[in-house]
Structures are given as structure tokens and as C-alpha cells.
Motif scaffolding. Structure first.
Motif, mmCIF file in Angstrom:
data_model
loop_
_atom_site.group_PDB
_atom_site.id
_atom_site.type_symbol
_atom_site.label_atom_id
_atom_site.label_comp_id
_atom_site.label_asym_id
_atom_site.label_seq_id
_atom_site.Cartn_x
_atom_site.Cartn_y
_atom_site.Cartn_z
ATOM 1 N N ALA B 10 0.844 -1.199 0.000
ATOM 2 C CA ALA B 10 0.000 0.000 0.000
ATOM 3 C C ALA B 10 0.877 1.245 0.000
ATOM 4 N N ARG B 11 1.948 1.195 0.776
ATOM 5 C CA ARG B 11 2.836 2.361 0.842
ATOM 6 C C ARG B 11 3.479 2.634 -0.517
ATOM 7 N N ARG B 12 3.848 1.525 -1.177
ATOM 8 C CA ARG B 12 4.457 1.712 -2.489
ATOM 9 C C ARG B 12 3.475 2.360 -3.475
ATOM 10 N N VAL B 13 2.215 1.908 -3.406
ATOM 11 C CA VAL B 13 1.199 2.495 -4.286
ATOM 12 C C VAL B 13 1.090 3.994 -4.018
ATOM 13 N N VAL B 14 1.052 4.358 -2.734
ATOM 14 C CA VAL B 14 0.946 5.776 -2.366
ATOM 15 C C VAL B 14 2.173 6.536 -2.863
ATOM 16 N N GLN B 15 3.353 5.925 -2.683
ATOM 17 C CA GLN B 15 4.583 6.583 -3.136
ATOM 18 C C GLN B 15 4.557 6.836 -4.643
ATOM 19 N N GLN B 16 4.081 5.821 -5.379
ATOM 20 C CA GLN B 16 4.024 5.978 -6.829
ATOM 21 C C GLN B 16 3.088 7.106 -7.220
ATOM 22 N N MET B 17 1.936 7.146 -6.545
ATOM 23 C CA MET B 17 0.962 8.190 -6.864
ATOM 24 C C MET B 17 1.522 9.567 -6.534
ATOM 25 N N MET B 18 2.210 9.646 -5.386
ATOM 26 C CA MET B 18 2.760 10.938 -4.979
ATOM 27 C C MET B 18 3.800 11.422 -5.990
ATOM 28 N N ALA B 19 4.477 10.454 -6.631
ATOM 29 C CA ALA B 19 5.510 10.835 -7.590
ATOM 30 C C ALA B 19 4.894 11.388 -8.867
ATOM 31 N N ASP B 20 3.646 11.018 -9.135
ATOM 32 C CA ASP B 20 2.982 11.476 -10.350
ATOM 33 C C ASP B 20 2.034 12.623 -9.999
ATOM 34 N N ARG B 21 2.597 13.797 -9.909
ATOM 35 C CA ARG B 21 1.829 14.965 -9.456
ATOM 36 C C ARG B 21 0.652 15.277 -10.360
ATOM 37 N N THR B 23 -1.215 13.251 -12.124
ATOM 38 C CA THR B 23 -2.353 12.372 -11.859
ATOM 39 C C THR B 23 -3.072 12.827 -10.601
ATOM 40 N N LEU B 24 -2.294 13.167 -9.585
ATOM 41 C CA LEU B 24 -2.889 13.633 -8.330
ATOM 42 C C LEU B 24 -3.763 14.852 -8.574
ATOM 43 N N ALA B 25 -3.216 15.790 -9.315
ATOM 44 C CA ALA B 25 -3.963 17.012 -9.587
ATOM 45 C C ALA B 25 -5.246 16.688 -10.344
ATOM 46 N N LEU B 26 -5.131 15.761 -11.280
ATOM 47 C CA LEU B 26 -6.294 15.424 -12.085
ATOM 48 C C LEU B 26 -7.400 14.766 -11.268
ATOM 49 N N ILE B 27 -6.988 13.920 -10.325
ATOM 50 C CA ILE B 27 -7.979 13.252 -9.483
ATOM 51 C C ILE B 27 -8.834 14.286 -8.769
ATOM 52 N N VAL B 28 -8.219 15.379 -8.382
ATOM 53 C CA VAL B 28 -8.931 16.405 -7.628
ATOM 54 C C VAL B 28 -9.642 17.388 -8.557
ATOM 55 N N VAL B 29 -8.922 17.810 -9.580
ATOM 56 C CA VAL B 29 -9.435 18.919 -10.396
ATOM 57 C C VAL B 29 -10.520 18.477 -11.376
ATOM 58 N N VAL B 30 -10.282 17.343 -12.039
ATOM 59 C CA VAL B 30 -11.208 16.940 -13.099
ATOM 60 C C VAL B 30 -12.643 16.724 -12.610
ATOM 61 N N PRO B 31 -12.844 15.995 -11.488
ATOM 62 C CA PRO B 31 -14.239 15.823 -11.056
ATOM 63 C C PRO B 31 -14.921 17.155 -10.780
ATOM 64 N N VAL B 32 -14.178 18.086 -10.216
ATOM 65 C CA VAL B 32 -14.775 19.394 -9.904
ATOM 66 C C VAL B 32 -15.181 20.112 -11.192
ATOM 67 N N LEU B 300 -4.940 8.120 -20.589
ATOM 68 C CA LEU B 300 -6.317 8.029 -20.084
ATOM 69 C C LEU B 300 -6.759 9.335 -19.443
ATOM 70 N N GLN B 301 -5.805 10.088 -18.923
ATOM 71 C CA GLN B 301 -6.161 11.356 -18.284
ATOM 72 C C GLN B 301 -6.707 12.364 -19.296
ATOM 73 N N PHE B 302 -6.384 12.148 -20.569
ATOM 74 C CA PHE B 302 -6.897 13.077 -21.573
ATOM 75 C C PHE B 302 -8.386 12.864 -21.825
ATOM 76 N N VAL B 303 -8.856 11.675 -21.444
ATOM 77 C CA VAL B 303 -10.251 11.350 -21.774
ATOM 78 C C VAL B 303 -11.229 12.355 -21.156
ATOM 79 N N PRO B 304 -11.151 12.591 -19.818
ATOM 80 C CA PRO B 304 -12.088 13.584 -19.286
ATOM 81 C C PRO B 304 -11.853 14.972 -19.871
ATOM 82 N N LEU B 305 -10.605 15.304 -20.126
ATOM 83 C CA LEU B 305 -10.312 16.661 -20.594
ATOM 84 C C LEU B 305 -10.739 16.890 -22.038
#
Lengths: 244, 383
Positions: B10-21, B23-32, B300-305
Motif C-alpha cells: 500500500a505504501r508503495r502504491v501511495v509513493q508511486q501516486m505521490m511521484a505522479d503529481r 495524476t494527483l492534480a487530475l484526481i482532484v481537479v477533473v471531477p470538480v 487516459l487522463q486526456f479522456v475527461p479533458l
């Protein structure tokens, strides 16, 4: 038209603050295997990519078969094998080789089959590349750069990750190619491959620090192995650099 | 089961996500962003519809009183909030139905009141513009109510206070359609846009991933070390994906026409012309945007955009005219907006390619723009 297959004159190439090539000069004769030896990051890949015309030098000139690079048209007579085997996994061996040969203007199925046979993959001609081992992929890669019978082939670390047995085979292939008059420029950081080249260029920090046959370089440095000779030349360069 | 190992993973998954800024931004911004668009679109007041009345009614004199049912009708129609009622001449009505600036016109003939008096039946003659079946349906329901109301009103006006034995009047709508017809429904309106949307979506995704793989595998660098030019790479990609785009277009079209039974008026071949242009846009957009992706996940992140935003704002479901004014320019910047317009005009109105030259030109302009961007991308092996 000069007698050289490849001429690199005083080429400088900078990436931001990194000086990848610093006035490098090199001449490869037709029909020889020219080995580019040097540690990782010495500038070998940059040099090869500049020769192929993928990179434009900041200053200096590159000539391939008498044509100033970059020149898209002359590329049909050049083969370029990248460090990692760049192939289409979904396609078969034949489809991959035929694709790259086709772009080079060769649509002769026999020539394509001959190239596949040359690297001993006739049996796997119709296998998808995704199902092949790493060594086989390297061989497909080699077949795909030579099927169109180029005059010059540039190979960027072709034997990285290749087992010793296959490496011997690869060098046999290379030698066989020169017998057809093909010029090969092979980069490597494995010093024991040096003995198999006709001539060597030692590359370090973007410069050619020595050039000649393996025997001549060993003698000049007063060493028993090419590896030691490289270190001697590198040391000399380091000292002379410190002097000014 | 080891909690420790699970936590390490689980920690590794979190670390990977944190490294991909990104994706993180998209998770928050795109739904809004998407929720805001949805909220705006769903809550937006539909644009005012225009209903014309051509009133030639002469009226009659009943029990000593002048009765003009046409005037009454115009009065009743003026009281609706859903549309704006405008009295107009027959020729003006004709023109405005043709250019789409009137959604329906009610024709009241000179002997309207006379006929109602004699037949005790009110037949409301309505011509619908018809290009949006949803609007025609909405208006039709209102008109039925209006006709009934007017009829009942007439009974009150025309009858003497003592007579209670008068039969109720009946009312019907006698409808004509400029485009489409009463048999058209919401699916008929959506299908042309969906055909364009699906082709755009899949071709974009396929090209973007293919080109990304071409770069990651190093085959793009090898291509560039061959005599092939950047524009040849792009044309080759367009040719290859055009085949699949058209196959997909043909299948969706045949399916909607023969299985879902949608109606169409135009030449089906014209639809393919629009699709060819749309494929040109999506292939090149895919090539260009692949530059900004390091892996398939980022594609895949381009799909919502790129895709969902065009689905929401490009007029697939919500009409652009119904959107808030400040949002409409955004729609005008989207190629799908023009593709939808062209496809609807061809399929519902049966227009020719010449009639839809405007939107086709706009798509061509988008194509030229993305081709310029993608040829720069195709010329470079590395980012």
C-alpha cells in the motif's frame, strides 16, 4: 566523394549545460568495423545519433557516404540499430523487417527473407516479436537494419544484454557484412569486444581521446589489454586537461 | 496473510501516486470541473423558443357578440413562459421556419372560428421546424393543452348562461414538419452526434496510445532515421486509422439505422465525409497530445479533458443555444460542436454537403491546426 564512409569533423553538441560532444573528429573507412569505445555517458549514443542525422550538431560537420548530414535521402543507404531493440511487438518477425526495409525503399521479399535467415531466425519468420526472447529480438533488430543492404550500419551497443554465445554469433555476422563491403560503426562499453574491430576510437567526455587498431593502441599505451590502454589514454587526457 | 506485506505494498502504491503529481492534480481537479459543467448544463434555463401565429381569423358573431377564436388563441399563447409568441404574416412565418429562427408556427385561417362553430371541433394547424424532435415534442404537448383550453373557453363565451346542454368541443393538432416528422424522437436527435462522438473518441484514444508506444519503444526514433518525413508519418497514421474509423462509423450507423430504427433524411454517404474530417482531427490531436503523456495511464487522463468535455459542451446532449452565454464560446472552440451540427443537418434535415459547408470548413480549420501541431511532434523522437 571521399574515400571515407563516415566523417565527423570538430562536432560540438550541447544539451543545456551538458557538453555531450566537444569537438569530436572521426573518420571511418569503407568496409571496416569501427569500434566506439567508452564508458556510459561518454557521448557514444549522441555521436551515433548525430551521424544518423537525428541530432543536428551545434557546430562542425558530419558526412555520410559523401553527403553532408542531416540528409533524409541518404538514410536509405544507412542502417541504424538503437540501443534497445525498437520493434513492433504485435507484428511478426517478417512484418517488422519488411516494414523497416520498405521505408528504406526495399520491397524485395527475398532480400527480407535473406536478412531473417542471416540472423538465423528463418524458423521464427512468422512469430510475433512479443513471443521472442531478448536475444532473438536483438537479432530481429539487426535483420531489420540490414535487409535493405545499406552501405553503412550504425549499431548502438548491439551486444548489451546478449549472452556470450550470441555475442560471438553477432560478431560473426558483423564480419560477414564487411565482406559485402558494408561499413559498421559499433559502440560498446565492453572492452573485450574491441579486439574484434578493425579500428577503435576511444570516446571520453565527448572527445575522441585515441584512435587506431587495438594492437597499435595497446602498444602506444604500453599495456597488455585494450581496457588498460583506455585508462592510460584517459589518464593522459585528464592530466593534460589539468595543465591548462 | 501478512499485514506488514500488505502495508508495504500500500505504501508503495501511495509513493508511486505521490511521484505522479499530474495524476494527483487530475484526481482532484477533473471531477470538480466536470461536475461544474454538468451542474451548469442541467440547471441552465432552456433558451426561449419562438412560436409564430399567423392569425387571419375573421371571427363570427354569436348571440349578438363578436367572437374571434384566433385572437383568443394568440392571447393564450402569449401567456406561456416556455416560448415567445409572435404574431407574423404567412410569408414571414415561412421564412422563419426555413432559417430556423421560429420553432413552430400556428396557422389560423380566415374561417377558423366559423369552422369550430360548425364542426364543434378545433383543429390547430401547426408547422414545426422539426430539426430538434425534443423541442417539437415539448411544443406539441403545450399546443394540445392550448387547443383544449381555447376550445373550452369558446364554449363559455359562445353559450348562453342558461344553456347547460352544450357538448364539449374536441381539439386536435394538425401538424406538419419542415424537417423530420412526428415519428422522430430523442434518439433520432442524439444518434447523429453519438456517431461522430464515438468515432472521435476511439480514434483519438487509439492514435494517442499508438504514438506514445511508438516513442516509448524507440521505433519513432528508428522511423526518423529512415527517409520517411514527418508529414508522411502523419498521413500514414491518418490512412491507417481512417480505415478503422470508417468501419466503426459504418457499423454504428448501420446499427442505429437498422437495429435502433432511427430515422434519417439525408444521404448516408455525406455522413462519411464528415467522419473523414473528424478522423483527421482526432488522429492528429492524438499524435500531438501523446507528447504530453509519459505512459498509457497518462493518456487516459486526456479522456475527461478532451473527450468528456466535448461530449458535455459540444452539443451531443445539451443544445449549445440553451447553455449560459459565457459558456457558449467554449463550445465554439470544440471540433465536435461543428461535427455534431453537420451530422444533424445531414441526417435530420437531409442537407447536402454544400449546405453544411460552414461547419465542414470549421472542422477543416481544426484539422489544419492539429496537423501543424502533430507534424512538429512527429518530427521529434524525444520530448
Amino acid at each position: 566523394m571521399t574515400g571515407y564512409a563516415v566523417e565527423v569533423n570538430e562536432v560540438h553538441k550541447r544539451f543545456g549545460t551538458v557538453h555531450a560532444l566537444e569537438g569530436l573528429t572521426l573518420k571511418a573507412h569503407r568496409g571496416e568495423i569501427y569500434g566506439l569505445l567508452g564508458p556510459n555517458g561518454a557521448g557514444k549514443s549522441t555521436l551515433i545519433r548525430t551521424i544518423v542525422g537525428l541530432l543536428a550538431p551545434d557546430s562542425g560537420s558530419v558526412t555520410v557516404l559523401g553527403h553532408a548530414m542531416p540528409d533524409k535521402n541518404i538514410l536509405a543507404r544507412v542502417g541504424y540499430m538503437t540501443q534497445a531493440s525498437a520493434l513492433y511487438d504485435e507484428l511478426t518477425v517478417f512484418q517488422n523487417v519488411a516494414f523497416f526495409a520498405g521505408l528504406m525503399g526495399c520491397r524485395d521479399r527475398d532480400a527480407i527473407d535473406a536478412a531473417i535467415a542471416f540472423v538465423d531466425l528463418a524458423q521464427r519468420r512468422d512469430s510475433r516479436v512479443a513471443t521472442l526472447s531478448g536475444g532473438m529480438r536483438q537479432r530481429v533488430s539487426l535483420a531489420s537494419v540490414m535487409a535493405h543492404q545499406p552501405d553503412v550500419i550504425l549499431l548502438d551497443e548491439p551486444t548489451v544484454g546478449v549472452d556470450p554465445q550470441l555475442r560471438v554469433q553477432f560478431w560473426a555476422h558483423f564480419r560477414a557484412m564487411t565482406e559485402r563491403g558494408i561499413t559498421l560503426i559499433v559502440s560498446s562499453h565492453v572492452m573485450d569486444e574491441a579486439e574484434r574491430c578493425d579500428r577503435l576510437g576511444f570516446v571520453r567526455s565527448g572527445q575522441l581521446i585515441a584512435e587506431g587498431t587495438a594492437a597499435a593502441l595497446r602498444e602506444q599505451a604500453g599495456c597488455d589489454t585494450v581496457e588498460e590502454a583506455f585508462l592510460v589514454f584517459a589518464e593522459q587526457r585528464g592530466v593534460s586537461n589539468n595543465e591548462h | 496473510m501478512s499485514t506488514n506485506r500488505t502495508l508495504i505494498l500500500a505504501r508503495r502504491v501511495v509513493q508511486q501516486m505521490m511521484a505522479d503529481r499530474r495524476t494527483l492534480a487530475l484526481i482532484v481537479v477533473v471531477p470538480v470541473i466536470l461536475l461544474s459543467f454538468l451542474g451548469i448544463l442541467i440547471r441552465a434555463e432552456p433558451g426561449k423558443l419562438v412560436v409564430g401565429i399567423v392569425n387571419d381569423d375573421q371571427g363570427v358573431t354569436l348571440v349578438g357578440r363578436a367572437v374571434n377564436l384566433g385572437d383568443r388563441l394568440a392571447e393564450v399563447l402569449g401567456g406561456f413562459e416556455e416560448f415567445e409568441a409572435e404574431v407574423m404574416t404567412a410569408s414571414e412565418a415561412d421564412r422563419r421556419l426555413q432559417d430556423g429562427s421560429a420553432d413552430a408556427v400556428i396557422m389560423v385561417g380566415p374561417d377558423f372560428t366559423t369552422q369550430v362553430t360548425q364542426t364543434r371541433h378545433l383543429a390547430l394547424r401547426v408547422t414545426f421546424e422539426g430539426s430538434n424532435p425534443m423541442i417539437s415534442d415539448r411544443l406539441r404537448t403545450i399546443f394540445e393543452r392550448v387547443a383544449l383550453q381555447a376550445a373550452n373557453n369558446f364554449v363559455l363565451v359562445a353559450s348562453s348562461p342558461t344553456a347547460s346542454d352544450l357538448p364539449e368541443l374536441t381539439a386536435t393538432i394538425d401538424a406538419r414538419y419542415i424537417h423530420s416528422g412526428p415519428e422522430y424522437d430523442t434518439l433520432d436527435y442524439m444518434a447523429p452526434a453519438l456517431i461522430g462522438f464515438l468515432v472521435f473518441f476511439f480514434v483519438f484514444l487509439l492514435t494517442c496510445v499508438s504514438f506514445l508506444r511508438e516513442r516509448l519503444a524507440g521505433t519513432l526514433e528508428r522511423l526518423q532515421a529512415t527517409p520517411i518525413r514527418a508529414h508522411e508519418i502523419i498521413l500514414g497514421y491518418m490512412g491507417g486509422f481512417l480505415l478503422f474509423g470508417l468501419i466503426q462509423g459504418a457499423i454504428t450507423l448501420l446499427f442505429t439505422v437498422f437495429v435502433l430504427d432511427i430515422h434519417y433524411a439525408g444521404n448516408l454517404l455525406n455522413i462519411f465525409v464528415v467522419e473523414v474530417l473528424l478522423v483527421a482531427v482526432s488522429v492528429n490531436l492524438g499524435i500531438f497530445l501523446s507528447t504530453f503523456a509519459q505512459n498509457e495511464f497518462q493518456v487516459l487522463q486526456f479522456v475527461p479533458l478532451v473527450v468528456v468535455s466535448q461530449g458535455l459542451l459540444g452539443g451531443v446532449i445539451w443544445q449549445i443555444e440553451d447553455m449560459p452565454r459565457w459558456l457558449q464560446p467554449l463550445s465554439k472552440l470544440m471540433p465536435l460542436t461543428y461535427a455534431n451540427q453537420a451530422l444533424r443537418d445531414v441526417m435530420i434535415k437531409g442537407e447536402s454537403l454544400l449546405d453544411v459547408a460552414g461547419p465542414l470548413g470549421a472542422i477543416l480549420l481544426f484539422a489544419a491546426l492539429v496537423i501543424m501541431l502533430s507534424s512538429r511532434t512527429a518530427g521529434r523522437a524525444t520530448i
